[in-house]
Design a protein around this motif. Sequence first.
Motif, mmCIF file in Angstrom:
data_model
loop_
_atom_site.group_PDB
_atom_site.id
_atom_site.type_symbol
_atom_site.label_atom_id
_atom_site.label_comp_id
_atom_site.label_asym_id
_atom_site.label_seq_id
_atom_site.Cartn_x
_atom_site.Cartn_y
_atom_site.Cartn_z
ATOM 1 N N GLY A 114 18.626 48.898 86.298
ATOM 2 C CA GLY A 114 17.001 49.007 86.197
ATOM 3 C C GLY A 114 16.418 49.068 84.692
ATOM 4 O O GLY A 114 16.863 48.634 84.324
ATOM 5 N N SER A 115 14.842 49.390 84.588
ATOM 6 C CA SER A 115 14.043 48.975 83.924
ATOM 7 C C SER A 115 13.379 51.080 83.392
ATOM 8 O O SER A 115 13.097 51.346 84.689
ATOM 9 C CB SER A 115 13.324 48.265 83.470
ATOM 10 O OG SER A 115 13.608 47.128 83.782
ATOM 11 N N ALA A 116 13.792 50.989 82.348
ATOM 12 C CA ALA A 116 13.180 52.831 81.804
ATOM 13 C C ALA A 116 12.694 52.380 80.535
ATOM 14 O O ALA A 116 12.865 52.063 80.121
ATOM 15 C CB ALA A 116 14.279 53.935 81.666
ATOM 16 N N ILE A 117 10.704 52.925 80.709
ATOM 17 C CA ILE A 117 10.339 52.408 79.562
ATOM 18 C C ILE A 117 10.068 53.983 79.184
ATOM 19 O O ILE A 117 9.790 55.182 79.332
ATOM 20 C CB ILE A 117 8.675 51.919 79.870
ATOM 21 C CG1 ILE A 117 9.690 50.335 80.741
ATOM 22 C CG2 ILE A 117 7.958 51.366 78.667
ATOM 23 C CD1 ILE A 117 9.900 49.596 80.606
ATOM 24 N N HIS A 118 10.398 53.140 77.003
ATOM 25 C CA HIS A 118 9.632 54.724 76.517
ATOM 26 C C HIS A 118 8.791 54.111 75.294
ATOM 27 O O HIS A 118 8.800 53.126 75.219
ATOM 28 C CB HIS A 118 10.740 55.048 75.915
ATOM 29 C CG HIS A 118 11.394 54.667 74.571
ATOM 30 N ND1 HIS A 118 13.111 54.719 74.483
ATOM 31 C CD2 HIS A 118 10.545 55.036 73.452
ATOM 32 C CE1 HIS A 118 13.185 53.883 72.779
ATOM 33 N NE2 HIS A 118 11.330 53.736 72.625
ATOM 34 N N GLN A 119 7.975 55.136 74.779
ATOM 35 C CA GLN A 119 6.782 55.178 73.958
ATOM 36 C C GLN A 119 8.095 55.714 72.712
ATOM 37 O O GLN A 119 8.222 55.928 72.349
ATOM 38 C CB GLN A 119 5.530 55.798 73.683
ATOM 39 C CG GLN A 119 5.087 56.275 72.298
ATOM 40 C CD GLN A 119 4.114 54.704 72.444
ATOM 41 O OE1 GLN A 119 3.796 54.268 73.083
ATOM 42 N NE2 GLN A 119 4.066 54.584 71.051
ATOM 43 N N PRO A 120 7.632 54.108 72.049
ATOM 44 C CA PRO A 120 8.449 54.538 70.464
ATOM 45 C C PRO A 120 8.189 55.584 70.009
ATOM 46 O O PRO A 120 6.671 56.019 69.630
ATOM 47 C CB PRO A 120 7.919 53.682 69.182
ATOM 48 C CG PRO A 120 7.779 51.982 70.044
ATOM 49 C CD PRO A 120 6.943 53.038 72.033
ATOM 50 N N VAL A 121 8.321 56.565 69.457
ATOM 51 C CA VAL A 121 7.874 58.083 68.956
ATOM 52 C C VAL A 121 7.425 58.173 67.524
ATOM 53 O O VAL A 121 6.041 58.757 67.266
ATOM 54 C CB VAL A 121 9.045 58.978 68.530
ATOM 55 C CG1 VAL A 121 10.256 59.271 67.247
ATOM 56 C CG2 VAL A 121 8.566 60.352 68.623
ATOM 57 N N LYS A 122 7.672 57.127 66.744
ATOM 58 C CA LYS A 122 7.333 57.081 65.359
ATOM 59 C C LYS A 122 5.805 56.560 65.477
ATOM 60 O O LYS A 122 4.704 56.761 64.644
ATOM 61 C CB LYS A 122 7.830 55.846 65.121
ATOM 62 C CG LYS A 122 9.004 56.688 63.856
ATOM 63 C CD LYS A 122 9.726 55.374 63.087
ATOM 64 C CE LYS A 122 8.575 54.878 61.685
ATOM 65 N NZ LYS A 122 9.429 53.817 61.195
ATOM 66 N N GLU A 123 5.013 55.896 66.349
ATOM 67 C CA GLU A 123 3.815 55.273 66.604
ATOM 68 C C GLU A 123 3.304 56.710 66.802
ATOM 69 O O GLU A 123 1.895 56.847 66.539
ATOM 70 C CB GLU A 123 3.327 54.646 67.945
ATOM 71 C CG GLU A 123 4.731 52.859 67.665
ATOM 72 C CD GLU A 123 3.657 52.253 68.015
ATOM 73 O OE1 GLU A 123 2.883 52.044 69.544
ATOM 74 O OE2 GLU A 123 4.326 51.032 68.425
ATOM 75 N N ALA A 124 3.704 57.913 67.539
ATOM 76 C CA ALA A 124 3.082 59.084 68.100
ATOM 77 C C ALA A 124 3.233 60.104 66.930
ATOM 78 O O ALA A 124 1.720 60.524 66.925
ATOM 79 C CB ALA A 124 2.898 59.928 69.262
ATOM 80 N N LEU A 125 4.155 59.791 65.843
ATOM 81 C CA LEU A 125 4.039 60.634 65.060
ATOM 82 C C LEU A 125 2.791 60.548 63.916
ATOM 83 O O LEU A 125 2.761 61.299 63.369
ATOM 84 C CB LEU A 125 5.244 61.179 64.716
ATOM 85 C CG LEU A 125 6.662 61.497 65.329
ATOM 86 C CD1 LEU A 125 7.629 61.057 64.344
ATOM 87 C CD2 LEU A 125 6.113 62.776 65.700
ATOM 88 N N SER A 126 2.479 59.107 64.000
ATOM 89 C CA SER A 126 1.387 58.174 62.889
ATOM 90 C C SER A 126 0.573 58.994 63.260
ATOM 91 O O SER A 126 -0.570 59.115 62.590
ATOM 92 C CB SER A 126 2.006 56.988 62.874
ATOM 93 O OG SER A 126 0.889 56.661 61.544
ATOM 94 N N ALA A 127 0.137 58.631 64.861
ATOM 95 C CA ALA A 127 -1.164 58.650 65.251
ATOM 96 C C ALA A 127 -1.487 60.328 64.944
ATOM 97 O O ALA A 127 -2.571 60.597 64.609
ATOM 98 C CB ALA A 127 -1.248 58.283 66.477
ATOM 99 N N TYR A 128 -1.067 61.270 64.898
ATOM 100 C CA TYR A 128 -1.067 63.224 64.983
ATOM 101 C C TYR A 128 -0.876 63.909 63.339
ATOM 102 O O TYR A 128 -1.261 64.515 63.093
ATOM 103 C CB TYR A 128 -0.077 63.687 66.528
ATOM 104 C CG TYR A 128 -1.134 63.229 67.503
ATOM 105 C CD1 TYR A 128 -2.363 63.284 67.647
ATOM 106 C CD2 TYR A 128 -0.134 62.638 68.646
ATOM 107 C CE1 TYR A 128 -2.639 62.647 69.235
ATOM 108 C CE2 TYR A 128 -1.160 62.355 69.530
ATOM 109 C CZ TYR A 128 -1.663 62.214 70.182
ATOM 110 O OH TYR A 128 -2.797 61.883 71.260
ATOM 111 N N GLY A 129 0.300 62.475 62.672
ATOM 112 C CA GLY A 129 0.360 63.010 61.263
ATOM 113 C C GLY A 129 1.258 64.184 61.465
ATOM 114 O O GLY A 129 0.998 64.967 60.724
ATOM 115 N N VAL A 130 1.728 64.333 62.707
ATOM 116 C CA VAL A 130 3.216 65.176 62.796
ATOM 117 C C VAL A 130 4.508 65.266 62.337
ATOM 118 O O VAL A 130 4.442 63.525 62.405
ATOM 119 C CB VAL A 130 2.762 65.750 64.041
ATOM 120 C CG1 VAL A 130 1.894 66.593 64.172
ATOM 121 C CG2 VAL A 130 3.295 64.481 64.966
#
Length: 359
Positions: free
Chosen positions: A340-356
Amino acid sequence: MRRTLRARICLPALLALTALGLGAHTSTAAPGPDGAPAPGPGATATAAQYSLNSSLAQRLGDRSAGSYLDSATGELVVTVTDAEAATAARAAGARAELVRHSTAELRSAMDALQARAAITGTSWGIDPSSNTVAVEADSSVSARDLARLKKVAASLGDRVSINRVPGVFTKEVAGGDAIYGGGSRCSAAFNVSKGTARYFVTAGHCTNLSASWSATSGGAAVGTREGTSFPTNDYGLVRYTDGSQPAGNVNLYNGGYQDITSAADAVVGQSISKSGSTTKVTSGTVTAVNVTVNYGDGPVYNMVRTTACSAGGDSGGAHYSGTTALGIHSGSSGCSGTAGSAIHQPVKEALSAYGVAVY
């Protein structure tokens, strides 16, 4: 920019990270030395390979169609469209592979799919190992819509391949061990910081539901939402407001925790693990990047497809490899073990978006 992400915290002491996903059984991979399931069948990426993958992607641009790890040798393979780019890749320490289609050509094919076949229950992303846009259609896609999808794919030639998958692509806010808000329960992926402030990241489809989050059902709030984005992206940020200083680690559900010290973008072919509150720790392989998923309530973009499966209650969980944070669990279709397929959001994008940053 189009992005997505999820996160995880522990209960009372908020020491670790977990997840919330969809339809899967726990992996049957043999346990590793810490008792958690061993990594999936893919190659294990090194810090040097993460760095090399990123630097060559920037340097080669459209003269490359992405990179993948050779499961047999563990080498980073960089796909290139000309001899000069091949020489540059080899000089940098990667193995070069000449291919027909550039990233620009594959992205053009995805744009055509988005314009002409954005059907709920479908997803597509780049698989550098086959130099194609790998399309999946779940069981909710009707025969008529599948015929339309195949017609569009046929017009794009050998740039596109189609695979029918069981189940239905869905994100879920149900079950899970960790965070409660808006009458629902989700999981967090990674504890993060900005200066002395502590936060956790989790799925945007979770943080859309509530501004206040607790560690137990009906319990006192431990954090307040500071950002949320879904669809298009799927990430949210919650700031701890209870004075917690939680550790930056992931729950292995065997009494132990995996320390997280860095974040990177996943590479096709690498082994990966997922920690979630329903299916605990599962493992698999990264199979595609730059993935678009057409959920029923809107598309998300620039995701990663893996076989580290999940079940209801895992949404927002942690996708990681060793001490490296890779992604936040979004959803899945047809999950069973490592099928099957499991999907994730690249965490680096989120870290960059929030500056954390992870810590």
